[in-house]
Design a protein around this motif. Structure first.
Motif, mmCIF file in Angstrom:
data_model
loop_
_atom_site.group_PDB
_atom_site.id
_atom_site.type_symbol
_atom_site.label_atom_id
_atom_site.label_comp_id
_atom_site.label_asym_id
_atom_site.label_seq_id
_atom_site.Cartn_x
_atom_site.Cartn_y
_atom_site.Cartn_z
ATOM 1 N N ILE A 36 0.834 -1.194 0.000
ATOM 2 C CA ILE A 36 0.000 0.000 0.000
ATOM 3 C C ILE A 36 0.875 1.252 0.000
ATOM 4 O O ILE A 36 1.651 1.470 0.932
ATOM 5 C CB ILE A 36 -0.903 0.019 1.261
ATOM 6 C CG1 ILE A 36 -1.723 -1.260 1.386
ATOM 7 C CG2 ILE A 36 -1.780 1.272 1.289
ATOM 8 C CD1 ILE A 36 -2.876 -1.370 0.436
ATOM 9 N N ASN A 37 0.760 2.050 -1.063
ATOM 10 C CA ASN A 37 1.482 3.322 -1.028
ATOM 11 C C ASN A 37 0.502 4.496 -1.095
ATOM 12 O O ASN A 37 0.879 5.635 -1.302
ATOM 13 C CB ASN A 37 2.540 3.423 -2.127
ATOM 14 C CG ASN A 37 1.943 3.386 -3.508
ATOM 15 O OD1 ASN A 37 0.792 3.747 -3.710
ATOM 16 N ND2 ASN A 37 2.713 2.930 -4.474
ATOM 17 N N ASN A 38 -0.793 4.158 -0.917
ATOM 18 C CA ASN A 38 -1.816 5.191 -0.911
ATOM 19 C C ASN A 38 -2.823 4.838 0.188
ATOM 20 O O ASN A 38 -3.467 3.793 0.119
ATOM 21 C CB ASN A 38 -2.507 5.210 -2.274
ATOM 22 C CG ASN A 38 -3.498 6.340 -2.383
ATOM 23 O OD1 ASN A 38 -3.886 6.939 -1.383
ATOM 24 N ND2 ASN A 38 -3.925 6.622 -3.599
ATOM 25 N N PRO A 39 -2.941 5.668 1.213
ATOM 26 C CA PRO A 39 -3.816 5.346 2.352
ATOM 27 C C PRO A 39 -5.243 5.020 1.933
ATOM 28 O O PRO A 39 -5.945 4.277 2.619
ATOM 29 C CB PRO A 39 -3.790 6.621 3.193
ATOM 30 C CG PRO A 39 -2.551 7.330 2.795
ATOM 31 C CD PRO A 39 -2.268 6.952 1.372
ATOM 32 N N VAL A 40 -5.676 5.540 0.779
ATOM 33 C CA VAL A 40 -7.045 5.288 0.307
ATOM 34 C C VAL A 40 -7.298 3.786 0.167
ATOM 35 O O VAL A 40 -8.389 3.302 0.415
ATOM 36 C CB VAL A 40 -7.272 6.019 -1.038
ATOM 37 C CG1 VAL A 40 -8.589 5.625 -1.663
ATOM 38 C CG2 VAL A 40 -7.193 7.524 -0.833
ATOM 39 N N TYR A 41 -6.249 3.044 -0.222
ATOM 40 C CA TYR A 41 -6.429 1.608 -0.456
ATOM 41 C C TYR A 41 -6.089 0.750 0.760
ATOM 42 O O TYR A 41 -5.988 -0.465 0.674
ATOM 43 C CB TYR A 41 -5.587 1.162 -1.657
ATOM 44 C CG TYR A 41 -5.943 1.923 -2.902
ATOM 45 C CD1 TYR A 41 -7.261 1.970 -3.347
ATOM 46 C CD2 TYR A 41 -4.982 2.637 -3.608
ATOM 47 C CE1 TYR A 41 -7.611 2.699 -4.468
ATOM 48 C CE2 TYR A 41 -5.322 3.372 -4.731
ATOM 49 C CZ TYR A 41 -6.639 3.391 -5.158
ATOM 50 O OH TYR A 41 -6.989 4.122 -6.246
ATOM 51 N N TYR A 42 -5.875 1.376 1.890
ATOM 52 C CA TYR A 42 -5.559 0.629 3.110
ATOM 53 C C TYR A 42 -6.821 -0.110 3.547
ATOM 54 O O TYR A 42 -7.883 0.494 3.703
ATOM 55 C CB TYR A 42 -5.128 1.631 4.175
ATOM 56 C CG TYR A 42 -4.354 1.052 5.326
ATOM 57 C CD1 TYR A 42 -3.026 0.693 5.178
ATOM 58 C CD2 TYR A 42 -4.942 0.906 6.581
ATOM 59 C CE1 TYR A 42 -2.297 0.186 6.244
ATOM 60 C CE2 TYR A 42 -4.227 0.410 7.648
ATOM 61 C CZ TYR A 42 -2.904 0.046 7.467
ATOM 62 O OH TYR A 42 -2.188 -0.446 8.527
#
Ligand code: GTP
Length: 595
Positions: A385-391
């Protein structure tokens, strides 16, 4: 000139130790540039470089040197950046060289990046010429610096040169030393062409221009050329060398450094690290190329107006010129179409932003940066995950790992206590401490997320500017992390979400809502700002309304007037969900300030 009289070398050093100034002197002494055209830090030609006074991109220049032994040598010099965030540029340049000048500022001694750059040169098996600079300075401590070079890097005392790049003192000795100890390039002009692409530039009229180091063969305009990795083919429209301006030539031979204008307009077809060969007599094996650069921090970049197409083109072209900058498309509910980009560090991020603004005339919105996390979900999926949206939501997560780095810090002894405290407060794990001549070298393992933000600035301020650092990525380790969702007016704002250590959540949330209260543009009605972690609101503040709320203000209005006003306000409130919440850059900066 015969290849036995060619020398390809780089100048490497810690930031501000005088690389660009020495490059200026070498250019001057070999009369590559006329006195009239000479200006300070000639090779730092980008706007951002001149403004910050630092080198961001490596530069190349061909000079000719008449040596005392009566021979004439071709010196190809590559100036490299010094800041930690640009060490990828350094390793790229070094693959094109046989030797380096390692510069150490006598007023500061051996610093973290001196050691890091020395290690890169050793890995590349290059001849290293140690040079102590700034001997003219009142603050120079020449003996101590010399002793550090001997103790830390095992140089022999008699091999160390002493110069002032500013006055030119001692530079002649450097010029002599280059041809006597750095080997000439190997490779022959009549073997199949093998040229390393060590840099790229995009020209709107001429297409992609590739910077080359020829290891084997000859390059001329009459042959069709091929990049061995991408398989793209083209006929060169121009070949040339750097003086340091581009000077067309007819041929480039094994051992030389130069450029080729490809005419290719699709930037995806060309990659730094690729090998160029001919289609008629191709080389069998490509050169090893470069290690992929590892992004340390990621952030979303969005155009602040609707200039989608320009923004996209600018990102593609910047990435071509800077292979350590990577990107993929992303969509945010609030900010629209943009890119999730990877950077080597915070200065790199800042430089990319400034280049977008200065070189492409764009204004960009940058979301709060984060590192990459490895998430293992309960149903066995492994996610990066490098984008919190996809956490994933907390109930789906089994374990999370975060990246750690080994940090090397060099500093004077008197600041060791403060810096150890700082490292510990950033969850650092102590490895070791070595005292060298008047210099302490500390090693810590620290989560990258803790180093990425303000660590460097705090290090500088606590040590009064004396501490320096270098980071090497180490591994991923399990950590107790949570995602923080931020709701403005009960609406989750995707672009504001971020990930942090659970133990910091309450402190950060309380600070953050206070900051957001002042940075989110006000509306006619009050807007609650809430921080939600694992489904629970852990902090809240209200953004005050632009005007007083009619219902609570003490005006002596008639009841009916008050009711009418209230009614209007209520309608507004109902519409709020659909209203666009403006997110200026300051809102994202408030997240950055707290972390
Ligand atoms: P980066 O490219 O940012 O890594 O810096 P650099 O290593 O290229 O250093 P640069 O040549 O920009 O020099 C940094 C500062 O040191 C400048 O202000 C120079 O004028 C000064 N400087 C460089 N060499 C000397 C020297 O021999 N003596 C003195 N007194 N100052 C010097």
């Amino acid at each position: 000139i015969q290849s036995k009289n060619i020398r390809n070398f780089s100048i490497i050093a810690h930031i501000d130790h005088g690389k660009s100034t020495l490059a200026d002197r070498i250019i001057e002494k070999t009369l590559t540039v006329s006195k009239r055209d000479m200006k300070e830090q000639l090779l730092d030609s980008m706007d951002v470089e001149r403004e910050h006074g630092i080198t961001v991109k490596s530069r190349t220049v061909r000079t000719f040197y008449e040596a005392k032994n009566g021979h004439k040598y071709q010196y190809n010099l590559i100036d490299t950046p010094g800041h930690v965030d640009f060490s990828y540029e350094v390793s790229k340049s070094l693959a094109a060289c046989e030797g380096v000048l390692l510069i150490v500022d006598a007023t500061q001694g051996v610093q973290a990046q001196t050691i890091a750059n020395y290690n890169i040169a050793m890995e590349n098996e290059l001849v290293i010429i140690p040079v102590v600079n700034k001997i003219d300075s009142f603050n120079a401590n020449i003996e101590q610096t010399c002793q550090q070079l001997i103790d830390v890097m095992q140089f022999n005392e008699e091999d160390i040169l002493y110069i002032s790049a500013k006055t030119g003192q001692g530079v002649d000795k450097v010029l002599e030393r280059i041809h006597s100890v750095i080997p000439a390039p190997t490779g022959t002009a009549d073997s199949p062409l093998k040229a390393l692409v060590f840099d790229l530039q995009y020209d709107p009229f001429r297409g992609v221009i590739a910077y080359l180091r020829l290891f084997e063969g000859t390059l001329s305009k009459d042959k069709t050329l091929r990049f061995m990795v991408t398989q793209a083919e083209f006929n060169a429209t121009e070949l040339g060398v750097f003086l340091p301006h581009m000077q067309p030539t007819d041929v480039l031979r094994a051992g030389e450094v130069g450029y080729v204008v490809t005419g290719l307009k699709e930037v995806q077809k060309v990659k730094i690290g690729d090998t160029l060969t001919t289609t008629t007599d191709p080389s069998q094996q490509p050169l090893p190329g470069y290690k992929e650069s590892k992004s340390m921090v990621y952030a979303g970049l969005f155009p602040s107006d609707d200039n989608d197409k320009d923004f996209q083109n600018a990102i593609h072209r910047l990435a071509l010129n800077d292979s350590s900058f990577c990107y993929e498309e992303e969509r945010s509910e609030v900010l629209g179409k943009g890119f999730r980009c990877g950077f080597l560090g915070m200065l790199h991020l800042q430089i990319i932003r400034e280049r977008l603004e200065k070189e492409y005339g764009l204004t960009v919105l940058i979301t709060a940066p984060n590192v990459t996390y490895q998430v293992l979900t309960k149903d066995g999926q492994e996610l990066r995950i490098n984008n919190p949206v996809y956490y994933p939501t907390f109930d789906k997560i089994k374990t999370v790992k975060e990246p750690y780095g080994v940090v090397t810090i060099t500093l004077p002894e008197e600041h060791v206590g403060d810096i150890m405290k700082l490292a510990t407060s950033r969850k650092g794990i102590f490895i070791d401490l070595n005292y060298q001549v008047n210099q302490t070298i500390l090693h810590y393992e620290i989560p990258t997320s803790e180093i990425a933000y303000h660590f460097f600035n705090q290090l500088k301020s606590l040590s009064h500017g004396y501490a320096t650092m270098d980071v090497q990525f180490m591994d991923y380790r399990e950590a107790d992390l949570v995602k923080m969702d931020i709701l403005v007016n009960y609406v989750k704002i995707d672009a504001l979400a971020f990930i942090l250590h659970r133990e910091d959540a309450y402190r950060v949330a309380a600070d953050l809502v206070m900051k957001l209260k002042h940075t989110i543009p006000r509306k006619l009605y009050p807007m609650p700002v809430q921080v939600v972690v694992e489904g629970i609101v852990i902090a809240r503040e209200d953004v005050p309304p632009l005007r007083k709320n009619a219902a609570v203000s003490g005006d002596k209005k008639s009841i009916s007037k008050k009711q009418a006003l209230l009614h209007r306000q209520n309608i507004n409130k109902r519409n709020m969900e659909h209203m666009n919440i403006q997110l200026p850059q300051e809102v994202f900066n408030s997240i950055l300030d707290i972390n």
